[in-house]
Design an enzyme around this catalytic site. Structure first.
Site, PDB file in Angstrom:
ATOM      1  N   LYS A  48      54.144  16.725  57.728  1.00 59.34           N
ATOM      2  CA  LYS A  48      53.936  15.286  57.480  1.00 59.34           C
ATOM      3  C   LYS A  48      54.727  14.584  58.559  1.00 59.34           C
ATOM      4  O   LYS A  48      55.959  14.740  58.623  1.00 59.34           O
ATOM      5  CB  LYS A  48      54.495  14.878  56.115  1.00 59.34           C
ATOM      6  CG  LYS A  48      53.694  15.385  54.927  1.00 59.34           C
ATOM      7  CD  LYS A  48      54.348  14.988  53.607  1.00 59.34           C
ATOM      8  CE  LYS A  48      53.573  15.588  52.434  1.00 59.34           C
ATOM      9  NZ  LYS A  48      54.348  15.564  51.182  1.00 59.34           N
ATOM     10  N   GLY A  80      50.105  14.730  52.958  1.00 61.91           N
ATOM     11  CA  GLY A  80      49.837  13.298  52.812  1.00 61.91           C
ATOM     12  C   GLY A  80      50.863  12.642  51.915  1.00 61.91           C
ATOM     13  O   GLY A  80      51.531  13.308  51.120  1.00 61.91           O
ATOM     14  N   LYS A 103      49.194  19.783  41.250  1.00 59.25           N
ATOM     15  CA  LYS A 103      50.633  19.660  41.072  1.00 59.25           C
ATOM     16  C   LYS A 103      51.036  20.500  39.871  1.00 59.25           C
ATOM     17  O   LYS A 103      50.344  20.482  38.837  1.00 59.25           O
ATOM     18  CB  LYS A 103      50.983  18.190  40.818  1.00 59.25           C
ATOM     19  CG  LYS A 103      50.732  17.303  42.035  1.00 59.25           C
ATOM     20  CD  LYS A 103      51.726  17.615  43.121  1.00 59.25           C
ATOM     21  CE  LYS A 103      51.599  16.654  44.291  1.00 59.25           C
ATOM     22  NZ  LYS A 103      52.588  16.944  45.339  1.00 59.25           N
ATOM     23  N   GLU A 163      53.176  25.678  47.269  1.00 58.52           N
ATOM     24  CA  GLU A 163      53.920  24.698  48.065  1.00 58.52           C
ATOM     25  C   GLU A 163      55.247  24.331  47.394  1.00 58.52           C
ATOM     26  O   GLU A 163      55.287  24.017  46.205  1.00 58.52           O
ATOM     27  CB  GLU A 163      53.030  23.447  48.225  1.00 58.52           C
ATOM     28  CG  GLU A 163      53.566  22.397  49.170  1.00 58.52           C
ATOM     29  CD  GLU A 163      52.554  21.252  49.352  1.00 58.52           C
ATOM     30  OE1 GLU A 163      51.352  21.421  49.028  1.00 58.52           O
ATOM     31  OE2 GLU A 163      52.978  20.167  49.788  1.00 58.52           O
ATOM     32  N   ASP A 178      51.352  22.871  44.088  1.00 55.79           N
ATOM     33  CA  ASP A 178      52.518  22.215  44.701  1.00 55.79           C
ATOM     34  C   ASP A 178      53.523  21.862  43.606  1.00 55.79           C
ATOM     35  O   ASP A 178      53.219  21.095  42.692  1.00 55.79           O
ATOM     36  CB  ASP A 178      52.071  20.936  45.431  1.00 55.79           C
ATOM     37  CG  ASP A 178      53.216  20.269  46.198  1.00 55.79           C
ATOM     38  OD1 ASP A 178      54.346  20.792  46.187  1.00 55.79           O
ATOM     39  OD2 ASP A 178      52.957  19.208  46.809  1.00 55.79           O
ATOM     40  N   SER A 219      44.394  16.356  46.506  1.00 52.03           N
ATOM     41  CA  SER A 219      45.583  16.710  45.737  1.00 52.03           C
ATOM     42  C   SER A 219      45.482  16.033  44.375  1.00 52.03           C
ATOM     43  O   SER A 219      45.338  14.815  44.297  1.00 52.03           O
ATOM     44  CB  SER A 219      46.828  16.227  46.493  1.00 52.03           C
ATOM     45  OG  SER A 219      47.979  16.379  45.694  1.00 52.03           O
ATOM     46  N   LYS A 222      44.112  21.033  45.417  1.00 50.77           N
ATOM     47  CA  LYS A 222      45.540  21.315  45.229  1.00 50.77           C
ATOM     48  C   LYS A 222      45.940  20.681  43.912  1.00 50.77           C
ATOM     49  O   LYS A 222      45.580  19.534  43.639  1.00 50.77           O
ATOM     50  CB  LYS A 222      46.321  20.716  46.398  1.00 50.77           C
ATOM     51  CG  LYS A 222      47.794  20.396  46.133  1.00 50.77           C
ATOM     52  CD  LYS A 222      48.506  20.054  47.441  1.00 50.77           C
ATOM     53  CE  LYS A 222      49.650  19.077  47.246  1.00 50.77           C
ATOM     54  NZ  LYS A 222      50.328  18.746  48.517  1.00 50.77           N
ATOM     55  N   ASP A 233      57.236  22.138  52.320  1.00 47.46           N
ATOM     56  CA  ASP A 233      56.944  20.726  52.583  1.00 47.46           C
ATOM     57  C   ASP A 233      58.287  20.013  52.736  1.00 47.46           C
ATOM     58  O   ASP A 233      58.824  19.886  53.848  1.00 47.46           O
ATOM     59  CB  ASP A 233      56.097  20.185  51.417  1.00 47.46           C
ATOM     60  CG  ASP A 233      55.869  18.667  51.443  1.00 47.46           C
ATOM     61  OD1 ASP A 233      56.437  17.984  52.298  1.00 47.46           O
ATOM     62  OD2 ASP A 233      55.125  18.152  50.575  1.00 47.46           O
TER      63      ASP A 233
HETATM   64  O1  SMG Z   1      48.195  11.798  50.399  1.00 48.49           O
HETATM   65  O2  SMG Z   1      46.682  12.640  49.114  1.00 48.49           O
HETATM   66  C1  SMG Z   1      47.851  12.441  49.412  1.00 48.49           C
HETATM   67  C2  SMG Z   1      48.927  12.997  48.504  1.00 48.49           C
HETATM   68  C3  SMG Z   1      49.197  14.416  48.769  1.00 48.49           C
HETATM   69  O3  SMG Z   1      50.217  15.617  47.003  1.00 48.49           O
HETATM   70  C4  SMG Z   1      50.381  14.915  47.969  1.00 48.49           C
HETATM   71  N1  SMG Z   1      51.606  14.541  48.403  1.00 48.49           N
HETATM   72  O4  SMG Z   1      54.358  16.740  47.920  1.00 48.49           O
HETATM   73  O5  SMG Z   1      52.600  16.973  49.072  1.00 48.49           O
HETATM   74  C5  SMG Z   1      53.280  16.302  48.296  1.00 48.49           C
HETATM   75  C6  SMG Z   1      52.827  14.955  47.784  1.00 48.49           C
HETATM   76  C7  SMG Z   1      53.870  13.917  48.026  1.00 48.49           C
HETATM   77  C8  SMG Z   1      53.568  12.596  47.468  1.00 48.49           C
HETATM   78  S1  SMG Z   1      53.783  12.531  45.777  1.00 48.49           S
HETATM   79  C9  SMG Z   1      53.901  10.893  45.359  1.00 48.49           C
HETATM   80 MG    MG Z   2      54.053  18.713  48.769  1.00 47.19          MG
END
Ligand code: SMG
Ligand code: MG
Length: 369
Positions: free
Chosen positions: A262, A290, A163, A213, A188, A135, A161, A238
């Site tokens: 999660k 994650g 953001k 996402e 996401d 991510s 992935k 999510d």
């Molecule tokens: O654990 O590699 C990881 C992070 C994966 O992008 C990730 N998590 O919304 O899915 C999500 C985000 C939440 C954490 S953002 C600080």
């Molecule tokens: Mg997410």
């Protein structure tokens, strides 16, 4: 198992690089670790609640308080028949899912050790290794993001992935597709949009993404259903999926076609398995999300991801994605085929290094029977 003692720690670890999402930028990993002693065994769990209530409503402060005042005291000196029994007994405490999940994970670790099994087996896992992706956060420029993508593809990650947020969505996605072709790609939004932004998602629909996402508000299943009806790309929820009932509602309403599980967000591994089973029965794929977990939370996530309906790549990267040095040794590593091996030792199946845990602890308390 009779719970003899519980130790709570707040952990702070510098991230190798800042991680930016639509809701903020993090430079440090903050979480709670829960260490339970029961029946002569020791189990560990991670509650990945951070400093501020930005991903969801919890913080390390709220999780600490709820654990200390409401979740731990009823267990001390008592027999806890199973992790599921703990989860059922904690239902009357509203929400605070990450706090509950951290404690439940420690009980699962012990339950697996008692049976001489790896946690993955106890949960019903079948896979020896799981497919993973990385991510990537928001970068100052698209060129900088492209370099990150190139770097992680070079390391062997098979799924990327990224953001997104308003103003950082179509352009980075288009440039990634142009430069890297037909890689497995998903985005996401962490709830950064509303239904009036449907045109943005229709534009993203052209890029053949694995999924989009959490585009809209976490409590808005109706608008997610309206958006999904306009898109070819599956919406994956999510933040919206906070328990099994939410998953049921989302699927019934057509608010998504894929679910990110999660265990910390849904209140523990028991709830995570229940959502996995529900989705499996309805033919809906799931994948493991994650929260930048340390090796301790990462090991629990790996065990969970070995269940059969986790069919899309997980947000489970190697320890070195985030940390110069993990709390476990050896660290989590990526196999050459883009998978991560599920631990085979009993319980979590990882070696936690006490000195590293100590060094990253900023607050600690012990509770005994
Ligand atoms: O654990 O590699 C990881 C992070 C994966 O992008 C990730 N998590 O919304 O899915 C999500 C985000 C939440 C954490 S953002 C600080
Ligand atoms: Mg997410």
């Amino acid at each position: 198992m009779r719970v003899e003692a519980v130790e709570l720690r707040q952990i702070e670890m510098k991230l190798r690089a800042p991680f930016e999402t639509s809701f903020g930028r993090e430079e440090d990993k903050v979480c709670l670790l829960v260490r339970v002693r029961a029946g002569g065994l020791e189990g560990w769990g991670e509650a990945p609640a951070g400093i501020a209530p930005l991903y969801n409503e919890e913080t390390s402060e709220t999780a600490w308080s709820v654990l200390e005042r409401f979740l731990i005291p009823p267990l001390l000196g008592k027999q806890v028949p199973s992790p599921q029994a703990f989860a059922a007994g904690a239902v009357h405490i509203r929400r605070h899912h990450m706090a509950k999940a951290g404690l439940e994970a420690a009980l699962w670790d012990i339950a697996a050790q008692r049976q001489g099994l790896p946690l993955s087996r106890l949960l019903g896992g079948e896979r020896a290794a799981v497919s993973v992706g990385v991510s990537l956060g928001i970068e100052p420029t698209v060129d900088a993001l492209l370099e990150r993508v190139a770097d992680y593809l070079g390391r062997g990650y098979r799924r990327i992935k990224v953001k997104i947020k308003p103003g950082w969505d179509i352009e980075p996605t288009r440039r990634i597709r142009e430069r890297f072709g037909d890689i497995l790609l998903q985005v996401d939004a962490n709830s950064a949009y509303d239904l009036a932004d449907a045109a943005t998602f229709k534009a993203l629909d052209a890029f053949n993404l694995l999924l989009i996402e959490q585009p809209l508000a976490e409590d808005d299943m109706v608008d997610h259903a309206a958006l999904q009806a306009q898109l070819r790309t599956p919406i994956c929820l999510d933040e919206s999926i906070v328990h099994e009932r939410a998953a049921k509602a989302a699927l019934q309403l057509g608010a998504c076609r894929v679910i990110n599980i999660k265990q910390a967000r849904v209140g523990g591994l028991s709830a995570a398995v229940a959502i996995h089973d529900l989705c499996r029965a309805q033919g809906v794929p799931v994948w493991c999300g994650g929260m930048l977990e340390t090796g301790i939370g990462r090991a629990a996530n790996l065990a969970l991801t070995s269940l059969p309906n986790f069919t899309l790549p997980a947000d489970l990267s190697a320890s070195d994605r985030y940390f110069a040095e993990d709390l476990i040794d050896p660290p989590v590593t990526l196999n050459t085929d883009g998978t991560i091996t599920v631990p085979t030792g009993v319980g979590l199946g990882v070696h936690i290094v006490p000195e590293r845990v100590e060094r990253h602890t900023v607050r600690m308390a012990r509770f005994t029977a």
